[in-house]
Design an enzyme around this catalytic site. Structure first.
Site, PDB file in Angstrom:
ATOM      1  CG  ASP A 179      -2.281   0.526   0.956  1.00 31.52           C
ATOM      2  OD1 ASP A 179      -2.341   1.750   0.708  1.00 31.52           O
ATOM      3  OD2 ASP A 179      -3.273  -0.222   0.957  1.00 31.52           O
TER       4      ASP A 179
ATOM      5  CG  ASN B 290     -13.317   1.093  -5.061  1.00 30.43           C
ATOM      6  OD1 ASN B 290     -13.757   0.099  -4.481  1.00 30.43           O
ATOM      7  ND2 ASN B 290     -12.367   1.851  -4.568  1.00 30.43           N
TER       8      ASN B 290
END
Ligand SMILES: [Ca+2]
Ligand SMILES: [Ca+2]
Length: 544
Positions: free
Chosen positions: A127, A249
């Site tokens: 990340d 998403n």
């Protein structure tokens, strides 16, 4: 020129969309609260604003300040020698650790009550890094794969939020992660703006393999397939790491919008639901979706020692990673595949009955271990014998039988060996008949072996048998009949009951002897069948 321009803009668009963290709301809602701060006599109220506090009112005659403080300002002031006391100006007490709704939704308490905390399980958070100074997180190690820093400290916020969902500490402040004792490894591939590239991700996966991590959490994705990424994912899976990735998403409620690496079969693809178990409108859909987890307005740690609420399949993914960590702790012998199966098999079905492209297997959730034994392989099944002609090949087959009685074709996963490589060879599950003879092949899967015999016949097989269609004679007559077999290369051999199989459909009408002579016994019609090497021919015998 037009074509070239189009090409450039297309590749630019690709580069931008290459890899993004999967949160849709990056707003850092730090949990600021209102306080009354009592300072030592004569202390300037500026002390409060110097730590980031927002002063509402100053009561000079009392050395009292009313201000809004975020957690870091609160912590700093609380320990400051010039602060006598801080009390909440509202009923809310900061020093009570909270649990996000997600923990309740997935029933994490059931595991916590079994003293499962993720202890000893190593989770790589690929990340933006993790806030190594956050007082509600402990980062065990990590590495940076961005070019401007060697530090894996989070300068974006996303990674710290993801890490907190997994393992925010079980203490008196902030939030509690699902697996608070899991070992967090910060693998920084995103820069401060949340940009990253596939090569950084591939390096991070390699680091996770080299450092023998148990789980990789990838709250990220790219819309395009990448050979390099796929190979890295396949390798990590082969090495036994459990791979968890955000579905994406890009959801529209239907169609296939799952990003990579979630779309690869080796990863657990995680979609997002809200507190009412409705699919988040942004959650990507498609056949690759495996599980869903809470991903709408999730509270967790944030960079700069803050807390924030964020939404995205990025937030759902660490719930699954953390639940996997608790299961790994509970079942230290289980393989990553077995943990994945357990997670999926015990998910709470949502939406259409059974697995579906919106929710996958359903909501990840805890379950009673008593009812969830690992479904181990009980036995394997193969053909007891194989027969073939030299120069040909065939696919070998093996089926695994699990403890719960289910069966699965594992022909490709099983390891096959030939016990005489002159007669047959095996590559993957393809058996090649090389030379006439007999030997065995052995299949091994999940530590269980099974052997099949193999018979290889010569490469010049019989193609046809020539025989008269019909034979007519008198009762009591003995007749000689000529039967010939033709081989593939054109040569012939004479067939007799010595070198082939002769059968009569009715011995009361005629019989055969070893020389190939036929004795007609009674009136009627019967059939003589001659067989050799699987080829057959029939003669109708009529007795008058
Ligand atoms: Ca905490
Ligand atoms: Ca379903």
């Amino acid at each position: 020129m037009r074509g070239r321009l189009t090409g450039i803009s297309a590749s630019l668009a690709l580069a931008i969309a290459l890899m993004i963290p999967h949160s849709v709301q990056g707003v850092g809602n730090s949990l600021s609260k209102d306080y009354l701060i009592l300072l030592t006599s004569g202390t300037d109220s500026e002390l409060v604003s110097s730590f980031g506090g927002v002063i509402y009112e100053t009561f000079d005659s009392f050395d009292l300040v009313s201000a809004s403080l975020d957690t870091s300002a609160y912590e700093a002031l609380r320990l400051h020698p010039n602060v006598l006391k801080i009390e909440a100006d509202a009923e809310v007490e900061l020093e009570a650790q909270q649990e996000d709704y997600g923990a309740g939704l997935i029933g994490a308490k059931r595991y916590w009550d079994s003293n499962l905390t993720g202890k000893g399980i190593k989770i790589g958070i690929i990340d933006s890094g993790i806030d190594t100074k956050h007082f509600d997180l402990k980062v065990t190690g990590g590495a940076s794969f961005v070019d401007y820093t060697t530090s894996y400290h989070d300068d974006n916020g996303h990674g710290t939020h993801v890490a907190g969902i997994v393992a925010a500490l079980n203490n008196s402040v902030g939030y509690r992660g699902i697996a608070p004792n899991a070992e967090l490894y910060a693998l920084k591939v995103f820069d401060a703006d949340g940009g990253g590239n596939i090569s950084g991700l591939v390096h991070a996966i390699q680091w996770a393999i080299d450092h023998e991590l148990d789980i990789i959490n990838m709250s990220l994705g790219a819309q395009a397939d990448s050979t390099a990424l796929r190979l890295a994912i396949e390798q990590a899976s082969k090495e036994g790491l459990l791979l968890v990735s955000a579905a994406g998403n890009d959801g529209t409620g239907s169609g296939n919008t799952v990003d990579y690496p979630a779309a690869y079969p080796q990863t657990i693809a995680v979609g997002a639901v809200d507190q009412q178990l409705r699919l988040a409108p942004f959650s990507s859909t498609g056949a690759a979706v495996d599980l869903t987890a809470p991903g709408v307005l999730v509270s967790s740690t944030y960079f700069q020692n803050q807390y924030a609420k964020m939404s995205g399949t990025s937030m759902a993914t660490p719930y699954v990673s953390a639940m996997a960590a608790l299961l790994m702790e509970a079942k230290p012998q289980a393989t990553a595949t077995e943990i994945r199966d357990l997670l999926q098999k015990n998910a709470k079905d949502l939406g259409a009955s059974g697995r579906d492209p919106l929710f996958g297997q359903g909501l990840v959730q805890s379950f009673a271990f008593a009812n969830a034994q690992i479904n181990e392989v009980k036995s394997i099944e193969t053909f007891t014998s194989y027969k073939g002609i030299a120069g040909t090949s065939q696919q070998l087959k093996v089926t695994a039988v699990y403890q719960d009685g289910t069966k699965k074709d594992v022909s490709k996963e099983a390891v096959w060996t030939s016990n005489n490589s002159n007669i047959v060879s095996v590559e993957a599950n393809t058996l090649k008949y090389l030379k006439a003879g007999k030997t065995t092949v052995t299949a091994t899967f999940s530590g269980i072996s099974k052997t099949s015999t193999v018979t290889v016949t010569e490469s010049n097989p019989i193609i046809t048998i020539t025989a008269p269609k019909e034979l007519t004679g008198q009762k009591g007559q003995r007749m000689k009949i000529k039967i010939q077999a033709i081989r593939k290369n054109g040569t012939t051999i004479t067939l007799t009951p010595d070198n082939s199989l002769w059968t009569t459909s009715n011995p009361a009408i005629f019989t055969t002897d070893r020389k190939g002579e036929i004795t007609l016994k009674n009136r009627g019609t019967a059939t003589l069948t001659i067989q050799k090497n699987g080829v057959k021919s029939t003669v109708v015998v009529k007795v008058r």
